[in-house]
Design a protein around this motif. Structure first.
Motif, PDB file in Angstrom:
ATOM      1  N   ALA A  21      34.373  40.233-102.348  1.00  0.00           N
ATOM      2  CA  ALA A  21      35.810  40.473-102.552  1.00  0.00           C
ATOM      3  C   ALA A  21      36.624  39.289-102.040  1.00  0.00           C
ATOM      4  N   ARG A  22      36.312  38.105-102.522  1.00  0.00           N
ATOM      5  CA  ARG A  22      37.025  36.915-102.075  1.00  0.00           C
ATOM      6  C   ARG A  22      38.402  36.844-102.718  1.00  0.00           C
ATOM      7  N   ARG A  23      39.387  36.456-101.921  1.00  0.00           N
ATOM      8  CA  ARG A  23      40.720  36.200-102.473  1.00  0.00           C
ATOM      9  C   ARG A  23      40.685  34.936-103.326  1.00  0.00           C
ATOM     10  N   TRP A  24      39.892  33.955-102.902  1.00  0.00           N
ATOM     11  CA  TRP A  24      39.727  32.705-103.647  1.00  0.00           C
ATOM     12  C   TRP A  24      38.260  32.589-104.066  1.00  0.00           C
ATOM     13  N   PRO A  25      37.944  33.044-105.275  1.00  0.00           N
ATOM     14  CA  PRO A  25      36.544  33.038-105.721  1.00  0.00           C
ATOM     15  C   PRO A  25      36.005  31.621-105.873  1.00  0.00           C
ATOM     16  N   TRP A  26      34.726  31.468-105.613  1.00  0.00           N
ATOM     17  CA  TRP A  26      34.098  30.165-105.787  1.00  0.00           C
ATOM     18  C   TRP A  26      34.028  29.783-107.257  1.00  0.00           C
ATOM     19  N   GLU A  27      33.685  30.748-108.093  1.00  0.00           N
ATOM     20  CA  GLU A  27      33.594  30.522-109.526  1.00  0.00           C
ATOM     21  C   GLU A  27      34.466  31.532-110.262  1.00  0.00           C
ATOM     22  N   SER A  28      34.830  31.189-111.491  1.00  0.00           N
ATOM     23  CA  SER A  28      35.679  32.071-112.283  1.00  0.00           C
ATOM     24  C   SER A  28      34.957  32.463-113.562  1.00  0.00           C
ATOM     25  N   SER A  29      35.005  33.756-113.869  1.00  0.00           N
ATOM     26  CA  SER A  29      34.395  34.232-115.118  1.00  0.00           C
ATOM     27  C   SER A  29      35.449  34.550-116.175  1.00  0.00           C
ATOM     28  N   SER A  30      36.725  34.462-115.820  1.00  0.00           N
ATOM     29  CA  SER A  30      37.781  34.823-116.771  1.00  0.00           C
ATOM     30  C   SER A  30      38.826  33.731-116.946  1.00  0.00           C
ATOM     31  N   GLY A  31      38.495  32.519-116.538  1.00  0.00           N
ATOM     32  CA  GLY A  31      39.385  31.391-116.783  1.00  0.00           C
ATOM     33  C   GLY A  31      40.384  31.081-115.695  1.00  0.00           C
ATOM     34  N   LEU A 189      46.294  26.073-100.347  1.00  0.00           N
ATOM     35  CA  LEU A 189      47.506  26.468 -99.627  1.00  0.00           C
ATOM     36  C   LEU A 189      48.782  25.929-100.285  1.00  0.00           C
ATOM     37  N   ALA A 190      48.653  24.948-101.175  1.00  0.00           N
ATOM     38  CA  ALA A 190      49.824  24.430-101.893  1.00  0.00           C
ATOM     39  C   ALA A 190      50.089  25.200-103.173  1.00  0.00           C
ATOM     40  N   GLY A 191      49.229  26.170-103.501  1.00  0.00           N
ATOM     41  CA  GLY A 191      49.363  26.915-104.738  1.00  0.00           C
ATOM     42  C   GLY A 191      50.536  27.875-104.740  1.00  0.00           C
ATOM     43  N   ASP A 192      50.861  28.365-105.911  1.00  0.00           N
ATOM     44  CA  ASP A 192      51.978  29.296-106.082  1.00  0.00           C
ATOM     45  C   ASP A 192      51.449  30.731-106.009  1.00  0.00           C
ATOM     46  N   HIS A 193      51.347  31.242-104.781  1.00  0.00           N
ATOM     47  CA  HIS A 193      50.863  32.607-104.568  1.00  0.00           C
ATOM     48  C   HIS A 193      51.403  33.108-103.228  1.00  0.00           C
ATOM     49  N   ALA A 194      51.138  34.345-102.927  1.00  0.00           N
ATOM     50  CA  ALA A 194      51.737  34.980-101.740  1.00  0.00           C
ATOM     51  C   ALA A 194      51.298  34.332-100.444  1.00  0.00           C
ATOM     52  N   GLU A 195      50.130  33.703-100.413  1.00  0.00           N
ATOM     53  CA  GLU A 195      49.606  33.135 -99.168  1.00  0.00           C
ATOM     54  C   GLU A 195      49.740  31.625 -99.110  1.00  0.00           C
TER      55      GLU A 195
END
Length: 234
Positions: A21-31, A189-195
């Motif tokens: 249940a990672r907030r930042w997944p290592w890999e992406s399966s949905s783009g 941490l520079a991304g556009d998200h709540a954290e």
């Protein structure tokens, strides 16, 4: 070192170590963006700041004329495409292997003011390169005569290989693993998200630059250009 070793360190610093249940997944399966995307971005940035991270020393076959392009596999017979040119060492004989006379770097203005501008021959005496003007192009003197097979020994920064999964080998020397970790943390941490956290992101960016031993100003990322023309006869 595996890419997963670096991502494990990143997840630990983000307190995001639950692999189910990672907030930042290592890999992406949905783009969506993943830490592997950030890691590949880190590799590209490291190579931009430190061309030596992917340095290759190889024979390179030149094109006709004075203006040359940085190495491309299908054109210059190098093993990889180049991001930038680092150095030119010496001439090679037409077999592309036997060492010849050394080649010396000069400023392009020194070549342009030379009375022999446009001269063509079969052996290079000088080369000039300014990546701030054009990263893709460098100049040789004398120019290569049309139809002649002229080889040099070049040092270039190769395009980094893209890592596809955490189980892949980190595509740079292990000495750059810490810098890659710091860049990924900055990117997250520079991304556009709540954290997102701009102050922490900037701190990681500064630490990234310090770990590479460079400043972020582009004009300080390259060696000092030198003047003078070698007037030896071809």
């Amino acid at each position: 070192m595996l890419c997963g070793d670096i991502l494990r360190s990143v997840s630990g610093k983000l307190q995001d170590e639950d692999d189910k249940a990672r907030r930042w997944p290592w890999e992406s399966s949905s783009g969506e963006h993943s830490l592997m995307d950030s890691l590949n971005a880190a590799v590209r940035e490291i190579v931009t700041q430190r061309p030596d991270a992917t340095a290759q020393i190889e024979p390179m076959r030149l094109e006709s004329g004075m203006m040359q392009r940085i190495p491309r596999t299908g054109i210059h017979m190098t093993s990889r495409n180049a991001v930038s040119l680092i150095n030119v060492i010496q001439n090679l004989e037409p077999d592309g292997r036997t060492p010849g006379r050394p080649i010396f770097r000069v400023e392009l203005d020194a070549l342009r003011t030379s009375a022999a501008w446009g001269k063509a021959g079969g052996r290079v005496e000088n080369w000039s390169y300014d990546p701030l003007d054009d990263r893709e192009t460098f100049w040789v003197y004398p120019g290569v005569e049309a139809g002649k097979d002229v080889w040099i020994e070049a040092v270039y920064s190769a395009e980094p290989q893209r890592a596809e999964s955490p189980s892949d080998e980190f595509p740079l020397p292990d000495a750059f693993a810490n810098a890659a970790c710091l860049w990924v943390l900055f990117d997250v941490l520079a991304g556009d998200h709540a954290e997102s956290n701009f102050a922490k992101a900037q701190a990681f960016l500064q630490a990234f630059a310090q770990s590479l031993g460079v400043k972020l100003q582009t004009d300080l990322a390259f060696p000092i250009r030198q003047g003078g023309v070698n007037d030896a006869q071809a």
